[in-house]
Design a protein around this motif. Structure first.
Motif, PDB file in Angstrom:
ATOM      1  N   CYS A   1       1.030  -1.139   0.111  1.00  0.00           N
ATOM      2  CA  CYS A   1      -0.048   0.159   0.092  1.00  0.00           C
ATOM      3  C   CYS A   1       0.761   1.142  -0.016  1.00  0.00           C
ATOM      4  O   CYS A   1       1.886   1.339   0.850  1.00  0.00           O
TER       5      CYS A   1
ATOM      6  N   CYS B   1       0.244   3.240   3.716  1.00  0.00           N
ATOM      7  CA  CYS B   1       0.502   2.773   5.064  1.00  0.00           C
ATOM      8  C   CYS B   1       1.485   1.603   4.790  1.00  0.00           C
ATOM      9  O   CYS B   1       2.033   1.127   5.755  1.00  0.00           O
TER      10      CYS B   1
ATOM     11  N   CYS C   1      -6.596  -1.425   0.221  1.00  0.00           N
ATOM     12  CA  CYS C   1      -5.788  -1.990   1.440  1.00  0.00           C
ATOM     13  C   CYS C   1      -6.761  -2.249   2.554  1.00  0.00           C
ATOM     14  O   CYS C   1      -7.609  -1.507   3.099  1.00  0.00           O
TER      15      CYS C   1
ATOM     16  N   CYS D   1      -5.823   0.761   5.688  1.00  0.00           N
ATOM     17  CA  CYS D   1      -6.005   2.105   5.691  1.00  0.00           C
ATOM     18  C   CYS D   1      -7.245   2.416   4.761  1.00  0.00           C
ATOM     19  O   CYS D   1      -7.650   3.369   4.559  1.00  0.00           O
TER      20      CYS D   1
END
Ligand SMILES: [Zn+2]
Length: 284
Positions: A10, A13, A32, A35
């Motif tokens: 991701c 994050c 994701c 997040c």
């Protein structure tokens, strides 16, 4: 064009490679689980993207003129928005293309420059419009700290492999109190809507769009970096040459804007492009 593809964590994050969300042809958008960021995975490598963008913008004069007409309403709105906060100063437009936005700001009294990765767009901006253009990407331009009063990026953030690094760089080159204006497409709500009815479509501009930011996600990213007083808005719409795209842009753009104002500037109609304005914090 052949792309070299790579799997990535991701970009926000770095916590996961994401769960499949939508497919378009051979491309896959994922979400994701940590997040909720939505991104293309696997995605083209940075080198293939740099090659791709050499051919992305049109070359012939009539197409460049159509491009200008398509972007004009959005540029005008953004210029007015910036003028509400600051009359003039130093402005940098990232991913400036042919340089039409900094050209408009120069007419309004700003000392305006651009950053661009496409050589032919850069040549046009310099030779035809006489603009100052730095070769991109932004992270490699090595611009000084605290140098600009405003930084803008129109339909740029969704094209970037490292959006956080880009936002950090915007923050670094802005003066304290300087403003950042980003215009970005927000396609997910329409994709979800069409999927619900089983309607096939190609609304993501893949593989050019590497992600799809929601207003909430972009605000979280900006605040994490140190921006404050984020203001979201809907206003202006592009005017593509293609009649179908043009009609839907005008229709959804106007409808979204009407709802935005009717709701006291609160309701951000899902699926239409958004503008976010944020300020670098003043030094204490
Ligand atoms: Zn994440």
């Amino acid at each position: 064009m052949d792309f070299e593809m790579e799997e990535v964590d991701c970009p926000i994050c770095e916590g996961s490679r994401g769960d499949p969300l939508h497919r378009e042809g051979s491309f896959q958008m994922v979400r994701c689980p940590s997040c909720q960021f939505i991104f293309l995975n696997p995605r083209p490598t940075i080198d293939s993207l740099l090659r791709f963008y050499q051919e992305y913008l049109p070359e012939e004069e009539p197409s460049i003129e159509s491009w200008k007409k398509m972007m004009e309403p959005v540029f005008r709105r953004a210029a007015n928005l910036i003028s509400q906060h600051r009359g003039n100063g130093r402005l940098l437009d990232v991913g400036t293309g042919f340089g039409f936005f900094p050209f408009e700001m120069k007419k309004r009294g700003w000392e305006a420059a651009g950053i661009e990765i496409s050589q032919r767009a850069m040549d046009y901006a310099r030779d035809v419009l006489g603009m100052t253009i730095f070769p991109g990407p932004l992270e490699k331009a090595a611009l000084p700290d605290n140098d600009f009063d405003a930084v803008t990026g129109f339909y740029v953030v969704e094209h970037l492999s490292h959006p956080m690094a880009f936002l950090r760089e915007c923050h670094r080159i802005l003066r304290p109190g300087g403003l950042l204006v980003l215009r970005y497409s927000h396609t997910i709500p329409i994709k979800n809507f069409l999927r619900f009815f089983g309607i096939k479509n190609r609304l993501y501009d893949l593989p050019a769009h590497l992600s799809d930011f929601s207003p909430r996600m972009i605000q979280q990213c900006l605040e994490r970096i140190g921006f404050e007083k984020c203001q979201h808005s809907i206003g202006g719409y592009t005017l593509p040459v293609d009649l179908g795209k043009r009609t839907s842009s005008i229709l959804f753009g106007s409808f979204g804007e009407a709802l935005y104002y009717l709701s006291g500037k609160k309701f951000l109609f899902p699926g239409v492009s958004k503008t976010v304005l944020a300020f670098k914090e003043e030094r204490i």
